[in-house]
Motif scaffolding. Structure first.
Motif, mmCIF file in Angstrom:
data_model
loop_
_atom_site.group_PDB
_atom_site.id
_atom_site.type_symbol
_atom_site.label_atom_id
_atom_site.label_comp_id
_atom_site.label_asym_id
_atom_site.label_seq_id
_atom_site.Cartn_x
_atom_site.Cartn_y
_atom_site.Cartn_z
ATOM 1 N N LEU A 57 0.656 -0.755 -0.287
ATOM 2 C CA LEU A 57 -0.114 -0.084 0.135
ATOM 3 C C LEU A 57 1.139 0.973 0.322
ATOM 4 C CD1 LEU A 57 -3.466 1.324 0.023
ATOM 5 C CD2 LEU A 57 -2.780 1.031 2.736
ATOM 6 N N GLU A 58 1.788 1.373 0.721
ATOM 7 C CA GLU A 58 2.657 2.526 0.388
ATOM 8 C C GLU A 58 3.437 2.637 -0.626
ATOM 9 O OE1 GLU A 58 5.798 2.518 3.622
ATOM 10 O OE2 GLU A 58 4.710 1.409 5.407
ATOM 11 N N TYR A 59 4.129 1.275 -1.240
ATOM 12 C CA TYR A 59 4.921 1.199 -2.633
ATOM 13 C C TYR A 59 3.079 1.711 -3.566
ATOM 14 C CZ TYR A 59 7.637 -2.210 -1.063
ATOM 15 O OH TYR A 59 8.725 -2.742 -0.775
ATOM 16 N N ALA A 60 2.288 1.671 -3.661
ATOM 17 C CA ALA A 60 1.069 2.079 -4.359
ATOM 18 C C ALA A 60 1.029 3.694 -4.295
ATOM 19 C CB ALA A 60 0.116 1.846 -4.461
ATOM 20 N N CYS A 61 0.498 4.135 -3.299
ATOM 21 C CA CYS A 61 1.111 5.286 -2.646
ATOM 22 C C CYS A 61 2.135 6.399 -2.899
ATOM 23 C CB CYS A 61 0.494 5.848 -1.334
ATOM 24 S SG CYS A 61 -1.028 5.227 -0.431
ATOM 25 N N ARG A 62 3.116 5.933 -3.288
ATOM 26 C CA ARG A 62 4.542 6.505 -3.804
ATOM 27 C C ARG A 62 4.415 6.648 -5.127
ATOM 28 N NH1 ARG A 62 8.193 3.126 0.133
ATOM 29 N NH2 ARG A 62 7.799 4.314 2.420
ATOM 30 N N ILE A 63 4.172 5.508 -5.592
ATOM 31 C CA ILE A 63 4.187 5.772 -6.994
ATOM 32 C C ILE A 63 2.597 6.225 -7.149
ATOM 33 C CG2 ILE A 63 3.121 4.400 -9.296
ATOM 34 C CD1 ILE A 63 4.207 1.636 -7.829
ATOM 35 N N LEU A 64 1.477 6.602 -6.993
ATOM 36 C CA LEU A 64 0.450 7.385 -7.203
ATOM 37 C C LEU A 64 0.782 8.617 -7.296
ATOM 38 C CD1 LEU A 64 -2.681 5.259 -5.977
ATOM 39 C CD2 LEU A 64 -2.273 5.628 -8.141
ATOM 40 N N ARG A 65 0.937 9.033 -5.969
ATOM 41 C CA ARG A 65 1.746 10.607 -5.409
ATOM 42 C C ARG A 65 2.430 11.125 -6.198
ATOM 43 N NH1 ARG A 65 3.493 9.782 -1.295
ATOM 44 N NH2 ARG A 65 1.561 10.173 -0.298
ATOM 45 N N THR A 66 3.584 10.217 -7.509
ATOM 46 C CA THR A 66 4.511 10.870 -8.767
ATOM 47 C C THR A 66 4.325 11.116 -9.169
ATOM 48 O OG1 THR A 66 6.767 9.543 -7.251
ATOM 49 C CG2 THR A 66 6.949 9.904 -9.349
ATOM 50 N N SER A 67 3.046 9.480 -10.564
ATOM 51 C CA SER A 67 2.549 9.962 -11.399
ATOM 52 C C SER A 67 1.705 10.742 -11.497
ATOM 53 C CB SER A 67 1.686 8.853 -11.339
ATOM 54 O OG SER A 67 0.790 8.751 -12.506
ATOM 55 N N TYR A 68 1.289 11.067 -9.935
ATOM 56 C CA TYR A 68 0.263 12.480 -9.994
ATOM 57 C C TYR A 68 0.909 14.133 -10.434
ATOM 58 C CZ TYR A 68 -4.118 15.870 -8.871
ATOM 59 O OH TYR A 68 -4.828 17.042 -9.581
#
Length: 296
Positions: free
Chosen positions: A85-96
């Motif tokens: 979940l932490e990985y996913a949040c970081r990816i989503l934040r970076t992508s956005y």
């Protein structure tokens, strides 16, 4: 990667593994419904925490979604899914932040033979995380290794599926302990006649077994890779790519400076000060005139 080998080592493993996966479907995992892999992405995410900041492998798929491919040998399903979940949040934040878009994320967990049953969901009410599990304990590693070993000794080329299976053999169910299978697999890979294929397989084994391999043995393997001719060629290729990127960045900077100078200096003087050719500055001036809004 340990600093003692070469500061290139991590980049070379990344480049080699990328070449392998981009030519290899995920069918060997039984993931027939997933889009094919488009690119291997960096797996380190910025975070204030020092622990668990590196995902195992991150891919961009052909439908522009992100695939997190994780390897686990334990049954700490809640802890692990919180980590994903932490990985996913970081990816989503970076992508956005970089693209102003939200990329779909897929999570696949490859469980070693130590794990026989799994939980694939983390249900926290409005927050729900789902993963897809692949149990390598259901694969007969001894039979797979023996069949591939026979092909290699006979000088027969391996199929993409066999290449991937060989990489994963140390994590499958076998009669030998994991470290012994890691060493047997890498030593077998060294006998492959095609040196690029050797490097791809060994890079794959080092990546897949990163959490389990004996550090001293891993260091010896990386030292061997450093002496490999293909490894040296990849280093040269990587240096050329970096040099090209630096030159492109320098030219772009020169163009930005030229844009500012064209308001006050003639074309030939701008070319002299920026290192651009007169023709390049003239073309830039033409583009600026075309893009300039007409005076109302």
């Amino acid at each position: 990667m340990p600093d003692g080998i070469s500061y290139h080592a991590k980049d070379i493993l990344f480049k080699s593994l990328s070449a392998l996966y981009q030519n290899q479907a995920l069918d060997v995992y039984g993931l027939h419904g997933l889009p094919r892999i488009k690119a291997l992405l960096p797996n380190e995410f910025p975070s204030v925490r020092a622990d668990d900041k590196r995902a195992d492998t991150v891919f961009l798929l052909e439908d522009d979604s992100i695939l997190l491919l994780e390897y686990e040998s334990n049954e700490r399903f809640i802890d692990n899914h919180l980590k994903y979940l932490e990985y996913a949040c970081r990816i989503l934040r970076t992508s956005y932040q970089q693209e102003k878009r939200i990329r779909p994320i897929r999570i696949v967990v490859i469980y070693t033979s130590d794990v026989t049953s799994v939980h694939q969901h983390l249900d926290a009410g409005d927050v729900f995380l789902s993963s897809k599990a692949v149990l390598l304990g259901e694969f007969n590693g001894d039979a797979i290794f023996q069949a591939i070993e026979e092909k290699i000794h006979n000088g027969e080329p391996l199929t993409p599926g066999e290449t991937m299976k060989l990489i994963l053999v140390p994590l499958m169910h076998t009669r030998l302990d994991r470290q012994t299978m890691i060493e047997k697999t890498i030593e077998l890979a060294k006998t492959i006649r095609e040196e690029p294929k050797q490097l791809h397989i060994i890079a794959g084994v080092l990546t897949a077994t990163d959490k389990f391999i004996d550090p001293s043995y891993a260091q010896k393997v990386k030292e061997w890779m450093k002496m490999n001719k293909v490894f040296r060629l990849l280093v040269e290729d990587l240096e050329q790519e970096k040099e090209k990127a630096v030159k492109q960045a320098e030219k772009q900077k020169a163009i930005e400076i030229a844009k500012n100078l064209l308001d006050v200096l003639p074309i030939h003087e701008v070319a002299k000060r920026t290192g651009l050719t007169v023709a390049e500055v003239a073309e830039l001036a033409k583009e600026m005139d075309q893009n300039q809004s007409p005076v109302q």
